[in-house]
Design a protein around this motif. Structure first.
Motif, mmCIF file in Angstrom:
data_model
loop_
_atom_site.group_PDB
_atom_site.id
_atom_site.type_symbol
_atom_site.label_atom_id
_atom_site.label_comp_id
_atom_site.label_asym_id
_atom_site.label_seq_id
_atom_site.Cartn_x
_atom_site.Cartn_y
_atom_site.Cartn_z
ATOM 1 N N THR A 167 -11.025 29.391 12.845
ATOM 2 C CA THR A 167 -10.069 28.840 13.801
ATOM 3 C C THR A 167 -8.781 28.518 13.080
ATOM 4 O OG1 THR A 167 -11.937 27.721 14.864
ATOM 5 C CG2 THR A 167 -9.743 27.089 15.587
ATOM 6 N N ILE A 168 -7.668 28.736 13.765
ATOM 7 C CA ILE A 168 -6.387 28.259 13.252
ATOM 8 C C ILE A 168 -5.867 27.208 14.215
ATOM 9 C CG2 ILE A 168 -4.870 29.966 14.353
ATOM 10 C CD1 ILE A 168 -3.595 30.130 11.384
ATOM 11 N N CYS A 169 -5.350 26.117 13.662
ATOM 12 C CA CYS A 169 -4.912 24.968 14.465
ATOM 13 C C CYS A 169 -3.413 24.774 14.297
ATOM 14 C CB CYS A 169 -5.667 23.712 14.041
ATOM 15 S SG CYS A 169 -7.444 23.792 14.346
ATOM 16 N N PRO A 170 -2.600 25.382 15.155
ATOM 17 C CA PRO A 170 -1.151 25.250 15.017
ATOM 18 C C PRO A 170 -0.673 23.851 15.405
ATOM 19 C CG PRO A 170 -1.760 27.166 16.354
ATOM 20 C CD PRO A 170 -2.963 26.307 16.223
ATOM 21 N N GLY A 171 0.380 23.415 14.740
ATOM 22 C CA GLY A 171 1.126 22.279 15.233
ATOM 23 C C GLY A 171 2.044 22.748 16.347
ATOM 24 N N ALA A 172 2.886 21.856 16.839
ATOM 25 C CA ALA A 172 3.843 22.236 17.880
ATOM 26 C C ALA A 172 4.676 23.410 17.379
ATOM 27 C CB ALA A 172 4.741 21.051 18.216
ATOM 28 N N THR A 173 4.710 24.459 18.179
ATOM 29 C CA THR A 173 5.334 25.720 17.767
ATOM 30 C C THR A 173 6.362 26.141 18.811
ATOM 31 O OG1 THR A 173 3.259 26.345 16.699
ATOM 32 C CG2 THR A 173 4.865 28.096 17.064
ATOM 33 N N ARG A 201 9.986 19.409 11.287
ATOM 34 C CA ARG A 201 10.405 20.565 12.079
ATOM 35 C C ARG A 201 9.217 21.071 12.882
ATOM 36 N NH1 ARG A 201 8.889 25.776 10.440
ATOM 37 N NH2 ARG A 201 7.980 25.977 8.350
ATOM 38 N N LEU A 202 9.517 21.855 13.909
ATOM 39 C CA LEU A 202 8.468 22.547 14.628
ATOM 40 C C LEU A 202 8.097 23.819 13.873
ATOM 41 C CD1 LEU A 202 9.693 22.338 18.356
ATOM 42 C CD2 LEU A 202 8.401 20.658 17.033
ATOM 43 N N CYS A 203 6.879 24.276 14.072
ATOM 44 C CA CYS A 203 6.502 25.570 13.542
ATOM 45 C C CYS A 203 7.225 26.664 14.323
ATOM 46 C CB CYS A 203 5.000 25.789 13.671
ATOM 47 S SG CYS A 203 3.969 24.693 12.665
ATOM 48 N N VAL A 204 7.342 27.829 13.716
ATOM 49 C CA VAL A 204 7.762 29.034 14.429
ATOM 50 C C VAL A 204 6.549 29.955 14.483
ATOM 51 C CG1 VAL A 204 10.190 28.822 13.812
ATOM 52 C CG2 VAL A 204 8.653 30.081 12.297
ATOM 53 N N VAL A 223 -14.204 33.307 3.409
ATOM 54 C CA VAL A 223 -13.793 32.200 4.274
ATOM 55 C C VAL A 223 -14.355 32.410 5.668
ATOM 56 C CG1 VAL A 223 -11.839 30.933 5.235
ATOM 57 C CG2 VAL A 223 -11.662 31.928 2.947
ATOM 58 N N THR A 224 -15.220 31.514 6.105
ATOM 59 C CA THR A 224 -15.712 31.541 7.475
ATOM 60 C C THR A 224 -16.062 30.124 7.914
ATOM 61 O OG1 THR A 224 -17.162 32.720 9.033
ATOM 62 C CG2 THR A 224 -18.172 31.923 6.987
ATOM 63 N N GLY A 225 -15.879 29.871 9.196
ATOM 64 C CA GLY A 225 -16.227 28.567 9.772
ATOM 65 C C GLY A 225 -15.199 27.473 9.559
ATOM 66 N N ILE A 226 -14.005 27.820 9.084
ATOM 67 C CA ILE A 226 -13.019 26.768 8.828
ATOM 68 C C ILE A 226 -12.070 26.605 10.005
ATOM 69 C CG2 ILE A 226 -13.078 27.300 6.364
ATOM 70 C CD1 ILE A 226 -10.054 28.187 6.765
ATOM 71 N N ALA A 227 -11.413 25.449 10.043
ATOM 72 C CA ALA A 227 -10.320 25.177 10.976
ATOM 73 C C ALA A 227 -9.076 24.961 10.115
ATOM 74 C CB ALA A 227 -10.620 23.963 11.831
ATOM 75 N N LEU A 228 -8.220 25.960 10.056
ATOM 76 C CA LEU A 228 -7.036 25.921 9.208
ATOM 77 C C LEU A 228 -5.863 25.328 9.984
ATOM 78 C CD1 LEU A 228 -5.512 26.681 6.592
ATOM 79 C CD2 LEU A 228 -5.125 28.943 7.609
ATOM 80 N N ALA A 229 -5.391 24.167 9.538
ATOM 81 C CA ALA A 229 -4.252 23.542 10.186
ATOM 82 C C ALA A 229 -2.959 24.108 9.607
ATOM 83 C CB ALA A 229 -4.305 22.023 9.980
ATOM 84 N N VAL A 230 -2.149 24.694 10.477
ATOM 85 C CA VAL A 230 -0.814 25.150 10.109
ATOM 86 C C VAL A 230 0.121 24.341 10.996
ATOM 87 C CG1 VAL A 230 0.751 27.104 9.874
ATOM 88 C CG2 VAL A 230 -1.705 27.441 9.550
ATOM 89 N N ASP A 231 0.480 23.152 10.552
ATOM 90 C CA ASP A 231 1.058 22.178 11.480
ATOM 91 C C ASP A 231 2.187 21.327 10.884
ATOM 92 O OD1 ASP A 231 -0.345 20.573 9.746
ATOM 93 O OD2 ASP A 231 -1.556 19.579 11.266
ATOM 94 N N ASN A 232 2.797 21.827 9.810
ATOM 95 C CA ASN A 232 3.904 21.081 9.187
ATOM 96 C C ASN A 232 3.522 19.659 8.800
ATOM 97 O OD1 ASN A 232 6.240 22.767 8.888
ATOM 98 N ND2 ASN A 232 6.388 22.859 11.115
ATOM 99 N N GLY A 233 2.242 19.447 8.533
ATOM 100 C CA GLY A 233 1.813 18.172 7.998
ATOM 101 C C GLY A 233 1.668 17.068 9.010
ATOM 102 N N ARG A 234 1.123 17.385 10.194
ATOM 103 C CA ARG A 234 0.854 16.316 11.172
ATOM 104 C C ARG A 234 -0.545 15.721 10.987
ATOM 105 N NH1 ARG A 234 -1.742 16.430 16.240
ATOM 106 N NH2 ARG A 234 -1.257 14.613 17.538
ATOM 107 N N THR A 235 -1.530 16.571 10.721
ATOM 108 C CA THR A 235 -2.905 16.067 10.726
ATOM 109 C C THR A 235 -3.478 15.830 9.344
ATOM 110 O OG1 THR A 235 -3.764 18.351 10.804
ATOM 111 C CG2 THR A 235 -3.406 17.230 12.906
ATOM 112 N N TYR A 236 -2.967 16.508 8.307
ATOM 113 C CA TYR A 236 -3.551 16.416 6.961
ATOM 114 C C TYR A 236 -5.064 16.577 7.022
ATOM 115 C CZ TYR A 236 0.926 14.757 5.273
ATOM 116 O OH TYR A 236 2.270 14.659 4.940
ATOM 117 N N HIS A 237 -5.489 17.601 7.722
ATOM 118 C CA HIS A 237 -6.929 17.810 8.008
ATOM 119 C C HIS A 237 -7.709 17.984 6.699
ATOM 120 C CE1 HIS A 237 -10.537 19.085 9.880
ATOM 121 N NE2 HIS A 237 -10.425 20.364 9.539
#
Length: 237
Positions: A167-173, A201-204, A223-237
């Protein structure tokens, strides 16, 4: 194969995959938008409503036939909801979950026979930073995306070692979906949103596409089963 390929993250991902030489099937309910992506990427367009199981099955069959199989699946189709819990009616709740969660399930299930035939096959499902850390409103959206995240972890367990699922977890884009909630001209609200992120900033869409490209590639073969946060540092997952 990409759902939601007509705009936003789906379109940017199609462009990224095309640059790597991938054959593409571009699925979207908005056929005209998908056609525009096809002009840029050379992919074939398959119109589909991801909430309709029969349509999905036919679309996957057509996609697989056009490409000679399916070895990668990106579920990008989705809708946004920022309604507060108190203002959500059952119809709205069902619609958000039908598109974001059930649609992802239907596409994954229909794709499974084709993915099982492809060595090194991979699934990437788009959830959201809201699945990791919800905001003050948008409970239907957060619940749907948290469901996508956990569903994908289940896929990773069930389908290994034949198929990877992440899974990929975008921030506000900055996508048309986000623009529908906070128009680009509303700079005050957009800056207030950006200020909640470490990078201010918002993601693009290209930010998210780069993460998807990695998760789908052979470089992520372990790599399998991960949730990758690409979110400009909102969640620090």
């Amino acid at each position: 194969m990409i759902t939601g390929a007509g705009s936003g993250i789906g379109r940017a991902s199609a462009q990224a995959f095309a640059r790597e030489g991938a054959k593409l099937a571009l699925l979207d309910q908005n056929e005209a938008a998908a056609e525009a992506t096809a002009v840029e990427t050379g992919g074939i367009v398959v119109p589909v409503d991801v909430t309709d199981a029969a349509e999905v099955e036919k679309a996957l069959e057509r996609a697989a036939e056009s490409m000679g199989g399916i070895d990668g699946l990106l579920n990008s189709a989705g809708i946004l909801s920022s309604k507060s819990f108190g203002s959500i009616d059952p119809e709205h709740w069902r619609k958000v979950l039908d598109v974001n969660l059930t649609g992802t399930f239907l596409v994954c299930q229909a794709a499974l026979p084709y993915l099982l035939k492809a060595p090194g096959a991979a699934i990437v499902n788009i959830a959201s930073g809201q699945a990791l850390l919800p905001s003050l409103t948008g409970s239907a959206y957060a619940a749907s995306k948290a469901g996508v995240m956990m569903f994908t972890k289940c896929l990773a367990m069930e389908l290994a070692p034949n198929i990877r699922a992440n899974t990929i977890c975008p921030g506000a884009t900055a996508t048309p979906m986000t623009d529908s909630e906070i128009p680009p001209e509303d700079t005050v609200r957009r800056q207030k949103l950006a200020d909640a992120y470490a990078m201010k900033r918002l993601c693009v869409p290209e930010d998210i596409a780069n993460g998807i490209l990695y998760l789908m590639s052979n470089e992520a073969s372990a790599v399998t089963g991960i949730a990758l946060a690409v979110d400009n540092g909102r969640t620090y997952h």
